[in-house]
Design an enzyme around this catalytic site. Sequence first.
Site, PDB file in Angstrom:
ATOM      1  N   THR A  91       0.841  -1.200   0.000  1.00 20.97           N
ATOM      2  CA  THR A  91       0.000   0.000   0.000  1.00 20.97           C
ATOM      3  C   THR A  91       0.876   1.251   0.000  1.00 20.97           C
ATOM      4  O   THR A  91       0.614   2.210  -0.735  1.00 20.97           O
ATOM      5  CB  THR A  91      -0.942   0.003   1.220  1.00 20.97           C
ATOM      6  OG1 THR A  91      -1.460  -1.315   1.426  1.00 20.97           O
ATOM      7  CG2 THR A  91      -2.092   0.978   1.025  1.00 20.97           C
ATOM      8  N   GLY A 115       4.656  -4.534  10.522  1.00 17.11           N
ATOM      9  CA  GLY A 115       5.894  -5.305  10.445  1.00 17.11           C
ATOM     10  C   GLY A 115       5.792  -6.531   9.562  1.00 17.11           C
ATOM     11  O   GLY A 115       6.754  -7.291   9.447  1.00 17.11           O
ATOM     12  N   GLU A 171      10.068   1.843  10.590  1.00 18.57           N
ATOM     13  CA  GLU A 171       8.728   2.443  10.481  1.00 18.57           C
ATOM     14  C   GLU A 171       8.374   3.172  11.775  1.00 18.57           C
ATOM     15  O   GLU A 171       7.836   4.285  11.751  1.00 18.57           O
ATOM     16  CB  GLU A 171       7.685   1.363  10.185  1.00 18.57           C
ATOM     17  CG  GLU A 171       7.770   0.825   8.770  1.00 18.57           C
ATOM     18  CD  GLU A 171       6.887  -0.372   8.502  1.00 18.57           C
ATOM     19  OE1 GLU A 171       6.627  -0.644   7.332  1.00 18.57           O
ATOM     20  OE2 GLU A 171       6.467  -1.049   9.459  1.00 18.57           O
TER      21      GLU A 171
HETATM   22  C1  5RP Z   1       5.747  -3.397   6.601  1.00 21.40           C
HETATM   23  C2  5RP Z   1       4.427  -3.024   7.161  1.00 21.40           C
HETATM   24  C3  5RP Z   1       3.315  -2.837   6.188  1.00 21.40           C
HETATM   25  O1  5RP Z   1       2.806  -1.552   6.335  1.00 21.40           O
HETATM   26  C4  5RP Z   1       2.241  -3.847   6.466  1.00 21.40           C
HETATM   27  O2  5RP Z   1       2.811  -5.144   6.408  1.00 21.40           O
HETATM   28  C5  5RP Z   1       1.100  -3.739   5.450  1.00 21.40           C
HETATM   29  O3  5RP Z   1       1.596  -4.088   4.191  1.00 21.40           O
HETATM   30  P1  5RP Z   1       0.727  -4.073   2.871  1.00 21.40           P
HETATM   31  O4  5RP Z   1       0.405  -2.653   2.571  1.00 21.40           O
HETATM   32  O5  5RP Z   1       1.630  -4.718   1.862  1.00 21.40           O
HETATM   33  O6  5RP Z   1      -0.517  -4.889   3.121  1.00 21.40           O
HETATM   34  O7  5RP Z   1       4.218  -2.879   8.334  1.00 21.40           O
HETATM   35  O8  5RP Z   1       6.672  -3.676   7.613  1.00 21.40           O
END
Ligand code: 5RP
Length: 226
Positions: free
Chosen positions: A31, A97, A105
């Site tokens: 995302t 994570g 992050e």
């Molecule tokens: C990465 C994260 C991401 O924000 C979380 O895993 C969501 O990922 P995606 O947008 O691919 O569903 O915390 O460490």
Amino acid sequence: MTQDEAKQLVAKRAVEFVEDGMAVGLGTGTTATMFIRELATRVQQGLKIRCVASSDASHDLGLSLGMDVKTLNELPELDLYVDGADEVGPGLVLIKGGGGALLREKIVASAAKEFLVVVDSTKLVERLGKFPLPVEVVKMAMPVVEPKLAGLGLNPKQRKARSGDGLFLTDEGNYILDCACGVIEDPEVLAAEIRGIVGVVEHGLFLGMATLALVAGEDGVTEHRG
Ligand code: 5RP
């Protein structure tokens, strides 16, 4: 609407929160990647912003798209951080994570005045814990930390590398234990217990950090405040 379509929709909406002159934190994951691409289009159209990324991948992507991506050394205070999440619970408590970038992050989020979470509606939960909670651990501490997390009933499992036989390594060179702990009754208490273990660098519970969530579903994008 597919999950990817919802992610794209919310990524596009998030760009509307970015104003000229802002210092913007770039998240990590699918995302956040869509958001970075949308934001880069605005930059190419003349939007003037500076950015700091929460992973090497997002840093490199931003640079490749012509964005002004700096380090926290150069830009230690941010106006806005935009990132996805693995779960969003009431009060905007998060599990993050899944992509392995939780430490950076959390650092970049902590440097920002506002933290905008961008998710599709499948990420909304009543109580956190269905998604395994990632815990970042110093390499040499793994044999010490893993049984302690198991002792707390958290069912830790070493995250494997995306390719090859080894373990997943974070951008900071640490390991990750994914804890299939089930429903988290009290995230504050659990966060304190995990942080109390020597060798744990960070965990994926983001409590009291997000200021607004944009959630995309069949009804479009809705705003959720803590
Ligand atoms: C990465 C994260 C991401 O924000 C979380 O895993 C969501 O990922 P995606 O947008 O691919 O569903 O915390 O460490």
